[in-house]
Write a protein that holds these residues in place. Sequence first.
Motif, PDB file in Angstrom:
ATOM      1  N   GLU A 229       0.819  -1.212   0.000  1.00 41.28           N
ATOM      2  CA  GLU A 229       0.000   0.000   0.000  1.00 41.28           C
ATOM      3  C   GLU A 229       0.857   1.268   0.000  1.00 41.28           C
ATOM      4  O   GLU A 229       0.556   2.237  -0.700  1.00 41.28           O
ATOM      5  CB  GLU A 229      -0.922  -0.018   1.226  1.00 41.28           C
ATOM      6  CG  GLU A 229      -2.003  -1.087   1.174  1.00 41.28           C
ATOM      7  CD  GLU A 229      -2.814  -1.143   2.458  1.00 41.28           C
ATOM      8  OE1 GLU A 229      -2.489  -0.345   3.382  1.00 41.28           O
ATOM      9  OE2 GLU A 229      -3.750  -1.966   2.541  1.00 41.28           O
ATOM     10  N   ILE A 230       1.931   1.261   0.767  1.00 39.39           N
ATOM     11  CA  ILE A 230       2.823   2.430   0.805  1.00 39.39           C
ATOM     12  C   ILE A 230       3.463   2.673  -0.556  1.00 39.39           C
ATOM     13  O   ILE A 230       3.553   3.809  -1.045  1.00 39.39           O
ATOM     14  CB  ILE A 230       3.892   2.237   1.896  1.00 39.39           C
ATOM     15  CG1 ILE A 230       3.240   2.237   3.281  1.00 39.39           C
ATOM     16  CG2 ILE A 230       4.960   3.314   1.809  1.00 39.39           C
ATOM     17  CD1 ILE A 230       4.181   1.879   4.406  1.00 39.39           C
ATOM     18  N   LEU A 231       3.913   1.597  -1.201  1.00 39.18           N
ATOM     19  CA  LEU A 231       4.521   1.750  -2.524  1.00 39.18           C
ATOM     20  C   LEU A 231       3.513   2.252  -3.555  1.00 39.18           C
ATOM     21  O   LEU A 231       3.843   3.072  -4.416  1.00 39.18           O
ATOM     22  CB  LEU A 231       5.111   0.413  -2.977  1.00 39.18           C
ATOM     23  CG  LEU A 231       6.323  -0.094  -2.178  1.00 39.18           C
ATOM     24  CD1 LEU A 231       6.745  -1.469  -2.674  1.00 39.18           C
ATOM     25  CD2 LEU A 231       7.486   0.882  -2.291  1.00 39.18           C
ATOM     26  N   ALA A 232       2.270   1.763  -3.477  1.00 40.47           N
ATOM     27  CA  ALA A 232       1.241   2.233  -4.415  1.00 40.47           C
ATOM     28  C   ALA A 232       0.938   3.713  -4.206  1.00 40.47           C
ATOM     29  O   ALA A 232       0.782   4.478  -5.185  1.00 40.47           O
ATOM     30  CB  ALA A 232      -0.026   1.393  -4.258  1.00 40.47           C
ATOM     31  N   MET A 238       3.935  10.430  -7.068  1.00 41.19           N
ATOM     32  CA  MET A 238       4.922  10.804  -8.079  1.00 41.19           C
ATOM     33  C   MET A 238       4.258  11.072  -9.428  1.00 41.19           C
ATOM     34  O   MET A 238       4.594  12.040 -10.120  1.00 41.19           O
ATOM     35  CB  MET A 238       5.961   9.685  -8.217  1.00 41.19           C
ATOM     36  CG  MET A 238       6.861   9.517  -7.010  1.00 41.19           C
ATOM     37  SD  MET A 238       7.861  10.982  -6.691  1.00 41.19           S
ATOM     38  CE  MET A 238       8.864  11.012  -8.161  1.00 41.19           C
ATOM     39  N   GLU A 239       3.288  10.235  -9.817  1.00 44.30           N
ATOM     40  CA  GLU A 239       2.598  10.450 -11.089  1.00 44.30           C
ATOM     41  C   GLU A 239       1.806  11.747 -11.082  1.00 44.30           C
ATOM     42  O   GLU A 239       1.791  12.489 -12.073  1.00 44.30           O
ATOM     43  CB  GLU A 239       1.677   9.265 -11.385  1.00 44.30           C
ATOM     44  CG  GLU A 239       2.421   7.978 -11.711  1.00 44.30           C
ATOM     45  CD  GLU A 239       1.466   6.819 -11.943  1.00 44.30           C
ATOM     46  OE1 GLU A 239       0.239   7.023 -11.732  1.00 44.30           O
ATOM     47  OE2 GLU A 239       1.936   5.728 -12.324  1.00 44.30           O
TER      48      GLU A 239
END
Length: 457
Positions: A229-232, A238-239
């Motif tokens: 979840e943190i990476l998503a 960033m996007e």
Amino acid sequence: MDAKDILGLPKNSFPGTQEKKTRPQKDSQRKPDGIHREVYALTGGMAPLMPTIEISHLKKRQYSEKEEKISWQWLPFTSSARADNLQLYHWVRVVNGVPPTGDYSFAKYNKSVDVLKYTDEEYEKHLTDPMWSKEETDQLFDLCKRFDLRFIIIADRFPFPRIRSVEELKNRYYSVTRALLLARAPSSTDVSGHPIVKEPYNMTHEIERKRALSAVLSQTRQQEQKEAEILAEAKQIMESRMASKVNTTHSAEEVELPGNQIGNEGAEAAAHDESILPSPNIHLSSSATTPPIATVECTSTPASLRMLRVYLRTHALDQMVQAANSTAGLRTIKRVDQTLQDLGVHLKPKVPTKSVCSEHLELRKEILTLLNLQKQLQNREAEATANRDNTYAEAPSTPKRAYRGDAERTIAPDSLGFGGDRVSKRDHKRKVPGRFMDAPPSPPQSKRPRKLKSSDG
């Protein structure tokens, strides 16, 4: 006997019963040739769904006069992969009674590691280490040769009382091997391509890698879900930041470019009108009439494209051309394109390489500078013409042309200025001096006497 005979009932006691109709006997079909009886019984003479191949279409096997006789025999064999010459048995395919010869077929898969050996002199000269004794090093190299560098087994079989980890064993083996290769080579460049010399073993990195791997493998399911979840969320942030930066850059370019073009176009039109109709009473200043020369660096890539990482060079060229033309008006841009066509240069390069695009942009910059210099020259000529006309107006007694005859005509000066601009009638009346009042009047002519008529007398 049946039940009716036992009960004494006639066989046809029920009139409603009908005799069973005798089925007509089917004509027995003869089995076609070339079809097995079992296959014909399964199909029942029906046509198959798939088309069958006729026997005549099949190639008949040509039997040689001398057929091969194949048999399997239980024969002994030895393998070159073994050093003890152990003899075993296996089944072998024998053709015409001749057993196969040669080495065991699976002996080619026996691959061994080439472990270097060192002498006592080399050890004392190049391989000494305070953490390792020569006996431990000898035992390590014997185990590496025996177990083909399987260091987990080597660490389990290492006999000395001091416990050595797998990383320590690897570090000692590869460091000794690397030192031997460098010592035996005539120069270091000869063995620079060897994997052990090119990429030396790093024990600290290997320990850290295993520690990180064990930490990842020991995570619970909840920890894995939380990390995913943190990476998503980080990816979405960033996007969104990249998209907002691109949008703000595009919007800023769309807002700035049209305003600059409109303002420069208006200034260019005003300067053009002033060059056509110069006023004699107003002295044009160089700062007001001189348009700015484009000094933008054309060959630099816009910031909006540098953020995209991957973009087409033709798209980048279009944006750089727009940036170079941002200080010029629409009419000047058309004149630049027309000049390129007159020079035989394409408006867009056919092969847009980096060097070609930079030269194309530099040519556009030079043409734009030339047009601006021509415009300044026209403004200077118009200013000089206006100053000359003002000097004529200050001295009205100086005639511009000689007048002959009784008829007084007002002849205007040259209607075209120095710069090729036509002067209006209103300015002409203001600039041309009046009639020559100082010129002496013409002498009176004597009148001829009139003849007297009879009626007068």
